[in-house]
Motif scaffolding. Structure first.
Motif, PDB file in Angstrom:
ATOM      1  N   ASN A   1      50.720  32.030  53.613  1.00  0.00           N
ATOM      2  CA  ASN A   1      50.223  33.488  53.364  1.00  0.00           C
ATOM      3  C   ASN A   1      49.638  33.803  55.065  1.00  0.00           C
ATOM      4  O   ASN A   1      48.740  33.474  55.265  1.00  0.00           O
ATOM      5  CB  ASN A   1      49.185  33.646  52.430  1.00  0.00           C
ATOM      6  CG  ASN A   1      49.665  33.521  51.118  1.00  0.00           C
ATOM      7  OD1 ASN A   1      51.012  33.555  50.729  1.00  0.00           O
ATOM      8  ND2 ASN A   1      48.886  32.855  50.230  1.00  0.00           N
TER       9      ASN A   1
ATOM     10  N   SER B   1      44.530  34.071  49.266  1.00  0.00           N
ATOM     11  CA  SER B   1      44.444  35.520  49.159  1.00  0.00           C
ATOM     12  C   SER B   1      45.334  35.934  48.287  1.00  0.00           C
ATOM     13  O   SER B   1      45.222  37.146  47.494  1.00  0.00           O
ATOM     14  CB  SER B   1      44.648  36.125  50.739  1.00  0.00           C
ATOM     15  OG  SER B   1      45.939  35.597  51.149  1.00  0.00           O
ATOM     16  N   THR B   2      46.643  35.245  47.865  1.00  0.00           N
ATOM     17  CA  THR B   2      47.629  35.702  47.004  1.00  0.00           C
ATOM     18  C   THR B   2      48.279  34.413  46.617  1.00  0.00           C
ATOM     19  O   THR B   2      48.377  33.486  47.373  1.00  0.00           O
ATOM     20  CB  THR B   2      48.384  36.856  47.678  1.00  0.00           C
ATOM     21  OG1 THR B   2      49.527  36.991  46.689  1.00  0.00           O
ATOM     22  CG2 THR B   2      49.148  36.237  48.864  1.00  0.00           C
TER      23      THR B   2
ATOM     24  N   GLU C   1      51.179  35.317  45.075  1.00  0.00           N
ATOM     25  CA  GLU C   1      52.897  35.790  44.961  1.00  0.00           C
ATOM     26  C   GLU C   1      53.642  35.089  45.639  1.00  0.00           C
ATOM     27  O   GLU C   1      53.259  34.285  46.803  1.00  0.00           O
ATOM     28  CB  GLU C   1      52.528  37.386  45.501  1.00  0.00           C
ATOM     29  CG  GLU C   1      51.907  38.468  44.544  1.00  0.00           C
ATOM     30  CD  GLU C   1      52.148  39.515  45.476  1.00  0.00           C
ATOM     31  OE1 GLU C   1      53.169  40.114  45.429  1.00  0.00           O
ATOM     32  OE2 GLU C   1      50.971  40.053  45.668  1.00  0.00           O
TER      33      GLU C   1
END
Lengths: 361, 361, 361, 361
Positions: free
Chosen positions: C131, C190-191, C193
């Motif tokens: 990320n 942070s994510t 995904e």
């Protein structure tokens, strides 16, 4: 299209006429009837070589000084050189405006600013100050003074004598591009100070020295190029030539370009300014340049050939050189001449091209 | 890694030891044992603030003049300043070489050229000429003289007095990068002419004027910056401050940067050169800069604070400022100081960073 | 200095010894005793040609995966390649860091950012996402992934298999220059995904198309170069060669450079990244380059000659090329190899130099 | 000058008349009678907003296809859009030429080259190949094809169906500047190959990948921008907007600019090319730009407001936007539109200016 349509019957012609009328009605124009004019094999300017004699310009400017006031509305007592090939326009070349400006004793020209970039060059006289963004700049013989785009400027004559000089601007280019913005400034002068050196010169007028704390410049921060420096630089080139060292552009021909000390590029974004010096007895090669220029003789005399024209020129005389017209000089007595041109436009758009013809005996 | 490996059994430690030995055998090094030193939160230089007094340097250089000849092989009687934080190297900072060079009466230093870029700055004396690519350049008090990379250069003292000056080069940087190439020139001087002005100055030393016919420069074509111009430029900034106009970098602090007139960039590709002038009674803000610098006091005196160090400095004294060390001056008497730094390297690599701390009463 | 000091008396030697001691006490070092090492005629690197075999690196990285956790403090499970000529450092060359990084099943490496510029190149495997500033970027075989300076980044393995790849950074350069700044990010990802295409690719990964509304990029806005494009570009060059058209750098040798689509310059400010493809049966000319590089074989095999060394290399093997060492390839089977180098540093500082030796039969 | 010359006596008027006659005889024009038109406060273009409907253009081009051959002399069956504000010229705006070009089944247009820079954009159809410097480039719906200045080019239709497309050139600018050079090429086609991908695309059409061995490009080396990429890039921007990420220029409005992959600048030196996509239901802010543009609707429909004009536009319709005319869109159905403009000229000459008016409910 004669080559590919050798014979047209009356019926075909009628059909073509109908088609062309339909084009016209639809705001359309065929390329094939126009291509020669639109896309010539080499530049075919409307502008022509032209000469304006200082002995004609100056008296007319003086007469305008008697009859026409300077002030808000007309803004400047400037009279533009009109290229005979561009009738109905006040343009010296398609891109360049050149004018004689005249300011009588104690007269003032009020402040304004505009996108158009400007310079003044002084062939004779002194006594006028131009205030650029509130910084007073003396104008004296041989000096080049700049007014970059969107800088407020105003002029005033602090003496009892009139003064005339030439203005150069990119008015035609900006007008063509529909790029112009203009604003009036205050009617009163921003300052009447007449210091010997302008603030911009005191910060930026030292060779190779950048003032680290000066405000970041958006255009040339140096707005005056003094004759003493220009003269010394030209003299040095010819002396170096005498000593056998490089420096001149061709035998007997010295050139300095006025540049922005913060970028080393041209002093103005759309206009190149140069001073040329020909040693007595110099004949230059004929040079063609894509783009147009205007010259003013500063000192000395000579014969200049511009395309088919041949002018005997002396102090103050101006002439225009259209795109791709061969230009050469022949000076018995020696010659100093100021040149301005649209070369920066051609270079920025990658359209520059030059051809040099060597002199044949 | 103590935070994430709170407890290690003896068995685990043995396994780790075995792993680390295997890394070593395979020419491998783990990041996790080194990251703090490799990637600190702010620069943690090995170089330290350091001071060299002119009163120490000059007599030792004179003594070297008695004992050590100048000539082919050693090439120059130059003695480098060694940063105590970089022992075993002759480097003033990680990137910069600073040396005192000494040439006795009538001595000559033979020609060579190298990738390393060099300058000379003269804190006192005159009488030596440096020939750069065959162009003789006088060296006088206050002057900055350049020798861009791969320009042949040689020095000779035309007088009966010795002369000393400082040399600055990017020797450490070029050595670090393994970028250096070096060539010997002829053993005989290329010229013994001693003209008042070098040819490069005659072509390029006019403010804002570019010689159109000069050969296209590969590095700065102006190789001498004379004190009279530097002094005038600094004086003008302080006068403008007195008159209420911009120009100084902070109150009482004028700075000029020596720049290449053909590009308006730094005068050397890897070294920035500047002259600073502090008005009497000036205290400057503390400034941290990523990158290192060396300063030499040219005139006047003051107290300089570099990180934890505080030096009382006067004419000729040199000091090194490591990366990110806060630097400030306090000068009762006023001070002129020459600064050179690796700022162009940081800017070219997009690594530049500066922080300014305002003075608290 | 033997050449210029042919005979030294004991007394002279004593005086010299005294002088050198005084130099030492004054933090000074004479040039004349050091010039050969400091300013060699051609680069004389400490770094040496070096080879690291993937078959050695990967098992050691796997073993580290068993013994050493990933987390705050050590930050990354990366093991650097140490050049045997630079002992005591974790540097592959003076300027370049090269490491194998290893992330176990479901592992995470926490966020941080730093001035040092980084890339990852994947010789095998998939399943990890990096990320970058909150934009999830998949890492797959053949891909080059960027982390420009001061971009927060974190990695996580979304699969039940481990994954290894190589990291390249300018850690040595930034450490040398004392230019580094480092910050920790949040401990939590942070994510999580895992989109097929990162947002930066969706905006910037279209040939010749600039997204006008995208935020102005400070570094390369494209942070993933996918193997399918790299492979197609290399294949096209060799096909064009077959068809008789230009495109390859030399017979049988195709090269693409990974570039920043917002500037057309190198994808990282201090590191050049390229993929090379040698057609089966290709022998390349020996090339010397000022500056250092690290290569990793991606596919195929061949013999590489680096100065005096000759390595038979295959998939995953890495080797270092010091400055000015002649480098050539001879590949019977054909070879794809990823190269990274400090060329952008040399170009920015105007220190670049290359010499090519044509193959002699 | 009425403001400053409130009352003029008949005698004064006679003197002025005499002066103006003398100016005229001397090829001079006073500024003060012209300044308002020459230097307006904001651009006051002669060009006007104008609309050309595809339903008008295409049948007339087809009719020309029946009546007018293509071949040497006329060179191209191109019919230019004439701005009604620029009567007597075949110019869509002061700087831009826009034309519909039509090539019948199996027809050929012979090779030539010129300084003028050109592109073709295909709103419908396929089957024509343009050979640029001997590299055959297929033309298909949605594609942008370039012909940089001084590249030889020729077209041929390989099918039994006619094809029409639009040409954009800087003919008016080059004519204005007197910068044009033109050369005929061979009468025979350089090649009849019809490869799926042109050689320039095979070398340069990979995102972020520079072919190191390709010849150094003098203009954009990528000469075809394919619809599949343009469409994907626009779609991605709107999807990113849906996901809450940046990318669009304003709500519902995606834009890609066609750029030179070797410089990241505009694809042509004097013309900017962009594709815009409005999501269904989008109203854009009114924007004024210094400089002129021509748009063609590619797909969808909407209402466009150009200064005082309001056009309902659909597929193929073209309209001209003069300098500083406020432009806005309102599209119920969604709209794709191709735009070309003289923005690169304005940026190169530092004349660019934009003002955005936010939508008021």
């Amino acid at each position: 299209m004669t080559s590919t349509v050798p014979e047209i019957t009356p019926e075909e012609q009628a059909q073509l006429d109908e088609l062309y009328a339909a084009f016209d009605a639809a705001s359309m124009t065929p390329l094939w009837t126009q291509i020669g004019g639109l896309m010539p094999t080499t530049p075919r300017p409307d502008a022509v070589p032209a000469l304006w004699r200082w002995s004609t310009l100056l008296p007319l400017a003086e007469r305008a000084g008697e009859l026409v006031p300077v002030g808000r509305g007309g803004e400047r007592r400037a009279i533009a050189l009109t290229n005979p090939g561009l009738p109905g326009t006040p343009y010296a070349t398609p891109t360049l405006w050149a004018a004689i400006q005249y300011l009588g004793p104690r007269e003032e020209a009020p402040a304004h600013r505009h996108v158009q970039t400007a310079f003044r060059f002084v062939v004779d006289g002194e006594g006028v100050w131009t205030n650029v963004e509130g910084d007073p700049v003396a104008m004296r013989r041989g000096d080049l003074l700049l007014t970059p785009g969107m800088h407020f400027h105003e002029h005033h004559n602090t003496t009892d004598k009139p003064m005339a000089w030439i203005d150069g601007l990119d008015i035609p280019l900006v007008r063509y591009l529909d790029a112009g913005f203009f604003e009036f400034g205050p009617d009163e002068l921003s300052t009447k100070e007449t210091p010997r050196a302008s603030r911009n010169e005191r910060l930026w007028g030292h060779p190779g020295l950048t003032p680290v704390g000066a405000p970041a410049p958006k255009a040339s921060p140096l707005m005056a190029y003094r004759w003493e420096h220009t003269d010394a630089a030209l003299r040095a080139q010819l002396e170096l030539e005498d000593e056998g060292h490089p420096g001149v552009v061709e035998p007997g021909h010295a050139v300095v370009r006025f540049t922005n000390p913060a970028t080393a590029g041209d002093c103005l974004s759309t206009i190149r300014c140069e001073m040329h010096r020909l040693r007595a007895g110099t004949r230059t090669a004929a040079v063609r340049t894509a783009g147009s220029a205007v010259w003013q003789v500063f000192e000395g005399s000579g014969v200049v050939t511009v395309g088919p024209e041949r002018y005997e020129v002396g102090k103050g005389d101006l002439f225009a050189v259209p795109s791709w017209a061969p230009l050469s000089f022949d000076s018995e007595a020696g010659l100093d001449a100021f040149r301005f041109s649209d070369d920066p436009v051609f270079e920025a758009l990658r359209l520059g091209r030059t051809a040099r013809e060597d002199i044949t005996a």
